[in-house]
Design an enzyme around this catalytic site. Structure first.
Site, PDB file in Angstrom:
ATOM      1  N   MET A 338      44.734   3.742  84.514  1.00 49.61           N
ATOM      2  CA  MET A 338      45.734   3.726  85.764  1.00 49.61           C
ATOM      3  C   MET A 338      46.194   4.999  86.059  1.00 49.61           C
ATOM      4  O   MET A 338      46.298   5.390  87.387  1.00 49.61           O
ATOM      5  CB  MET A 338      46.789   2.490  85.678  1.00 49.61           C
ATOM      6  CG  MET A 338      46.046   1.188  85.362  1.00 49.61           C
ATOM      7  SD  MET A 338      44.981   0.554  86.733  1.00 49.61           S
ATOM      8  CE  MET A 338      46.141   0.261  88.089  1.00 49.61           C
ATOM      9  N   ASP A 357      50.887  13.061  79.048  1.00 49.45           N
ATOM     10  CA  ASP A 357      50.623  12.121  78.177  1.00 49.45           C
ATOM     11  C   ASP A 357      50.893  12.486  76.700  1.00 49.45           C
ATOM     12  O   ASP A 357      51.680  13.470  76.777  1.00 49.45           O
ATOM     13  CB  ASP A 357      48.994  11.837  78.106  1.00 49.45           C
ATOM     14  CG  ASP A 357      48.739  10.569  77.616  1.00 49.45           C
ATOM     15  OD1 ASP A 357      48.882  10.140  76.629  1.00 49.45           O
ATOM     16  OD2 ASP A 357      47.972   9.710  78.402  1.00 49.45           O
ATOM     17  N   VAL A 414      52.077   3.731  80.880  1.00 50.00           N
ATOM     18  CA  VAL A 414      51.619   3.860  79.554  1.00 50.00           C
ATOM     19  C   VAL A 414      51.183   2.596  78.985  1.00 50.00           C
ATOM     20  O   VAL A 414      51.216   1.484  79.825  1.00 50.00           O
ATOM     21  CB  VAL A 414      52.748   4.252  78.683  1.00 50.00           C
ATOM     22  CG1 VAL A 414      53.268   5.665  79.241  1.00 50.00           C
ATOM     23  CG2 VAL A 414      54.036   3.745  78.896  1.00 50.00           C
ATOM     24  N   GLU A 416      50.624  -1.175  77.510  1.00 54.46           N
ATOM     25  CA  GLU A 416      51.488  -2.462  77.863  1.00 54.46           C
ATOM     26  C   GLU A 416      52.167  -3.051  76.725  1.00 54.46           C
ATOM     27  O   GLU A 416      51.927  -3.991  75.995  1.00 54.46           O
ATOM     28  CB  GLU A 416      50.358  -3.422  78.710  1.00 54.46           C
ATOM     29  CG  GLU A 416      51.213  -4.758  79.043  1.00 54.46           C
ATOM     30  CD  GLU A 416      51.851  -4.430  80.633  1.00 54.46           C
ATOM     31  OE1 GLU A 416      52.158  -3.123  80.840  1.00 54.46           O
ATOM     32  OE2 GLU A 416      51.899  -5.260  81.086  1.00 54.46           O
ATOM     33  N   SER A 443      51.816  -4.756  84.462  1.00 53.80           N
ATOM     34  CA  SER A 443      50.966  -5.896  85.238  1.00 53.80           C
ATOM     35  C   SER A 443      51.531  -7.129  84.439  1.00 53.80           C
ATOM     36  O   SER A 443      51.431  -8.273  85.204  1.00 53.80           O
ATOM     37  CB  SER A 443      49.568  -5.934  84.994  1.00 53.80           C
ATOM     38  OG  SER A 443      49.146  -5.287  83.969  1.00 53.80           O
ATOM     39  N   HIS A 464      53.137  -2.064  91.397  1.00 59.49           N
ATOM     40  CA  HIS A 464      52.015  -2.192  90.525  1.00 59.49           C
ATOM     41  C   HIS A 464      50.841  -2.169  91.210  1.00 59.49           C
ATOM     42  O   HIS A 464      50.622  -2.888  92.342  1.00 59.49           O
ATOM     43  CB  HIS A 464      52.184  -3.839  90.486  1.00 59.49           C
ATOM     44  CG  HIS A 464      51.218  -4.461  89.590  1.00 59.49           C
ATOM     45  ND1 HIS A 464      50.595  -5.750  90.048  1.00 59.49           N
ATOM     46  CD2 HIS A 464      50.241  -4.095  88.625  1.00 59.49           C
ATOM     47  CE1 HIS A 464      49.540  -6.111  89.076  1.00 59.49           C
ATOM     48  NE2 HIS A 464      49.493  -5.341  88.477  1.00 59.49           N
ATOM     49  N   ASN A 514      48.145 -11.424  90.816  1.00 56.63           N
ATOM     50  CA  ASN A 514      47.490 -11.731  89.541  1.00 56.63           C
ATOM     51  C   ASN A 514      47.475 -13.388  89.179  1.00 56.63           C
ATOM     52  O   ASN A 514      46.699 -13.932  88.523  1.00 56.63           O
ATOM     53  CB  ASN A 514      47.883 -10.980  88.240  1.00 56.63           C
ATOM     54  CG  ASN A 514      47.527  -9.408  88.325  1.00 56.63           C
ATOM     55  OD1 ASN A 514      46.425  -9.392  89.152  1.00 56.63           O
ATOM     56  ND2 ASN A 514      47.903  -8.779  87.641  1.00 56.63           N
TER      57      ASN A 514
END
Ligand code: NAD
Length: 740
Positions: A338, A357, A414, A416, A443, A464, A514
């Site tokens: 993502m 990162d 990063v 979940e 999410s 999101h 979702n």
């Protein structure tokens, strides 16, 4: 001439130039006033002997976006009023005459006897391109921003001002149908190759090129009005013509499943129109146009995909008292799947990006994704090497959080995992400026929960994205309990800057999109376990209007993720919150068969290295019983797919996750492709009426279980006959009153 929307002047050679430049608007649109003035220009050019011909161009950065769709909406409202006041026949007569005015105006231009030429720079779409098609000569500027096309089909309409007839007389019928069905925007050279325009010239030469054509003796007569005109694909009733129509019908069915009356009307208007002289053909087109304009599909699609979408894009939900923010530098933490996409869309919009990162290699890998995406564009001729260099120069890959220090906004993507996220929040907040906003792309984790790790929860918000980020046009902006207005405004400004459409949702498990998607996928799983053949599950879902079947969709998202979410829901909410049949299926697929979806080439489908995906034959063995396909009620399966999602959407409204029906509708079509012809999840309910919907849901609940039980809100709406949009209409009426 006293004109407001056009400047009109005639040069020494007697060639008139009408420059369309409507005051107070950034884009020219066709309104009744514009139509009136154009009519007067036609009369002037036709009636003045000293004028040889006329060039129409624009005084703005674009030619025109086409007709004002709200004007067409207004026509529909007037029709409804007249039906009540004067009866159906009178209302229909009014409606037909009103809705064909543009078509008659353009035909008047085409047959006035003097040559008209269109000199086009920038977008020229819909009704505006139909104007150009009625001109006898068309020249486009050669810049990338110039696009022509007839996108009406995208809002449930079709080109009703001569577009279907002129396009079908300019090119092979098959090509014309494709162009009308797809509604794509066409680049200059392609338009020239297709025969849609006569010339392409540099921007500063378009008007002169058009004038040269008139000076050189260009005639004010369209090819189809010349005696002996031959259709590009020959007559409809000819051997060549008959090669076209049977496959055209089949393609129409395959692409639309007969859900889009406008697409069918295109077929009909072209088929019938090509057998008639132009004036008759235009009347046929107008009859279909009046019919489609009154269709519930067009009304729903115009409202959601044009009006509401524009309102949301312009910041309908943005706190008005926060001054607009200009984001210069955006941090993205987590350069995975993502994060890499978020970095790309941000840099593409011209902002500087700091991509962080855990290691420099991981950050560079995320940046490489941008390299790949622009390179693909270069291959397709849509970008230049210089664009790639500039875009990549805007992304700084790093493992050092300190590089985030002067970012206006930082978005984390990063793992979940609440612990990892908490660490990242602390590390980012330690370096960013006090006014910078922090956003999470989580999410599944509630924003208010994550904000507990923040020292500045007012500046904490959810942004999101959907995957793949570069393709999906929807972004959910999530307000946590403590999210402040400025954080919300900055998030919305950011979404606007990257040219996506935002919906604002409140913080709850699964947010909005979702939840509906999960209801859709679950329905597919349960049908499978009931014994519906897998191919039928997938095909019926598409017939219902969904872009991909639920099994295919689940493969893309990953089956193990679906199982993980199911298990988490069971643990946190209780066993009654999940369906045991679905759990059984997912456990068998993931834990027993090791089938995780497309990512390991094994899911509900097999994904061979070479060749198309195929449904996994082993699915049959997981079905304890099998239904006879001929005995299955296909209509009911279709209803189950749509009703399950619409019910979930109605629940999000009752729970105040969604507070504005426009967001539910726009979000459902952009986010998960909910049957666009319905206008979205809530318009689907409004379209059939809450009472009918509740009755249908109760019938399904009796047969298939409590997940179909309508909620209190729906039951109340069914009793009092209200709609989801009543409140929006009330607010709009109050605002109009205030403005007056
Ligand atoms: P991913 O595993 O592809 O990427 C996560 C990245 O974060 C990895 O590159 C990892 O090295 C990096 N990372 C982990 N800890 C870090 C740290 N302390 N500092 C810096 N970087 C760190 O995951 P993803 O699919 O990109 O998902 C990321 C987030 O986006 C998750 O919160 C997920 O829920 C959310 N999300 C995912 C999707 C989807 O379809 N995959 C959709 C919407 C939202």
């Amino acid at each position: 001439m006293n004109l407001k929307n056009f400047r009109f002047e005639t040069d020494a050679d007697g060639i008139a130039l009408a420059t369309w430049d409507s005051p107070g608007r950034s884009m020219n649109v066709i309104t009744p006033e514009v139509m009136d003035e154009l009519g007067r220009i036609i009369d002037k050019v036709a009636g003045d002997e000293t004028i040889k011909g006329c060039v129409i161009t624009s005084g703005k950065e674009a030619f025109s976006g086409g007709a004002d769709l709200t004007m067409l909406q207004g026509l529909g409202a007037e029709y409804k009023r007249l039906v009540k006041a004067k009866g159906e026949e009178e209302a229909m007569r009014f409606f037909f005459e009103e809705s064909r005015k543009l078509s008659l105006l353009y035909r008047r231009l085409e047959t006035c006897g003097k040559p008209f030429a269109a000199a086009i720079h920038g977008v020229c779409l819909g009704g505006a391109f139909e104007l150009a098609l009625a001109c006898h000569f068309r020249v486009l500027s050669d810049v990338d921003a110039t696009r022509v096309g007839l996108p009406e089909i995208k809002v449930g309409l079709f080109p009703g001002a001569g577009g279907t007839q002129r396009v079908a007389r300019l090119m092979q019928t098959g090509d014309a149908l494709q162009m009308l069905f797809k509604g794509e925007q066409i680049r200059p050279l392609m338009a020239k190759n297709m025969g849609l325009v006569h010339a392409v010239a540099s921007r500063d030469r378009i008007v002169e090129t058009a004038k040269e054509w008139i000076r050189g003796g260009g005639k004010g007569i369209a090819p189809w009005d010349v005696q002996g005109f031959k259709l590009p694909s020959n007559k409809v009733y000819s051997p060549a013509g008959m090669q076209i129509w049977p496959p055209a019908n089949a393609i129409y069915r395959r692409e639309t499943h007969d859900n889009y009356p406008a697409a069918k009307a295109i077929l009909q208007a072209v088929y019938e129109g090509l057998q008639l002289p132009m004036d008759r053909a235009l009347t046929v087109e107008s009859r279909y146009f009046a019919k489609i304009l009154r269709s519930k599909e067009a009304a729903a699609m115009i409202r959601t995909l044009f009006v509401s979408m524009q309102e949301l894009n312009k910041g309908a939900r943005r706190p008005a008292d926060v001054p607009p923010s200009k984001l210069r530098k955006v941090g993205v933490v987590g350069a995975g799947f993502m994060g890499a996409g978020i970095a790309y869309v941000t840099a593409l919009a011209g902002m500087d990006v700091v991509l962080v990162d855990q290691t420099l290699e991981a950050a560079e890998k995320g940046k490489a994704y941008s390299h790949k995406l622009v390179s693909d564009q270069i291959m397709k001729g849509r970008a230049k090497t210089a664009d790639r260099d500039a875009l990549l120069a805007r992304i700084r890959a790093t493992a050092d959080y300190a590089d985030l220090k002067d970012c206006d906004l930082v978005i984390e993507a990063v793992f979940e995992d609440p612990k990892v996220k908490a660490e990242v929040i602390a590390k980012v907040e330690a370096v960013i400026r006090p006014r910078a906003i922090f956003a999470s792309n989580t999410s599944t984790l509630p924003i208010s929960g994550l904000a507990q790790s923040s020292a500045r929860p007012k500046q904490f918000v959810g942004i999101h994205f959907f995957s793949p980020v570069e393709k999906m046009m929807l972004v959910e902006v999530i307000e946590g309990k403590k999210t402040g207005d400025r954080a919300l405004a900055v998030a919305l400004d950011y979404v606007r800057a990257i040219k996506k459409t935002p919906i604002v949702v409140n913080d709850a498990r699964g947010f909005y999109a979702n939840r509906c998607v999960m209801a859709y996928v679950r329905e597919g799983h349960l049908m499978l376990m009931e014994g519906v053949p897998p191919a039928m599950v997938e095909n019926v879902a598409r017939q219902a209007g969904m872009p991909v079947g639920p099994l295919s969709l689940n493969d893309e998202v990953a089956l193990d993720l679906a199982l993980k979410i199911l298990k988490a829901t069971k643990a946190q909410v209780g066993p009654e919150a999940i369906d045991p049949a679905q759990e059984k299926l997912l456990v068998a697929m993931v834990e027993k068969e090791g089938r995780l979806g497309r990512k390991n080439r094994k899911g509900f489908y097999d994904y061979p290295e070479n060749g198309p995906k195929r449904l996994w034959p082993g699915l049959a063995a997981l079905q304890e019983r099998k239904l006879d396909p001929d005995a299955i009620d296909v209509e009911e399966l279709k209803q189950r797919f749509l009703v399950a999602q619409a019910l979930e959407a109605a629940r999000t409204v009752e729970e105040k996750v969604i507070t504005d029906p426009r967001e539910a509708d726009v979000g459902s079509i952009l986010g998960f492709g909910f049957a666009p012809f319905t206008g979205g999840t809530l318009s689907y309910i409004d379209g059939m009426g809450a009472a009918a919907f509740v009755e249908l849901a109760k019938k399904l609940a009796k047969k298939h279980g409590d997940r179909f039980k309508p909620n209190r809100l729906l039951n109340r709406m069914a009793r009092d006959g209200s709609t989801f949009y009543d409140a929006v209409a009330r607010v709009a009426a109050a605002e109009a009153k205030k403005a007056a």
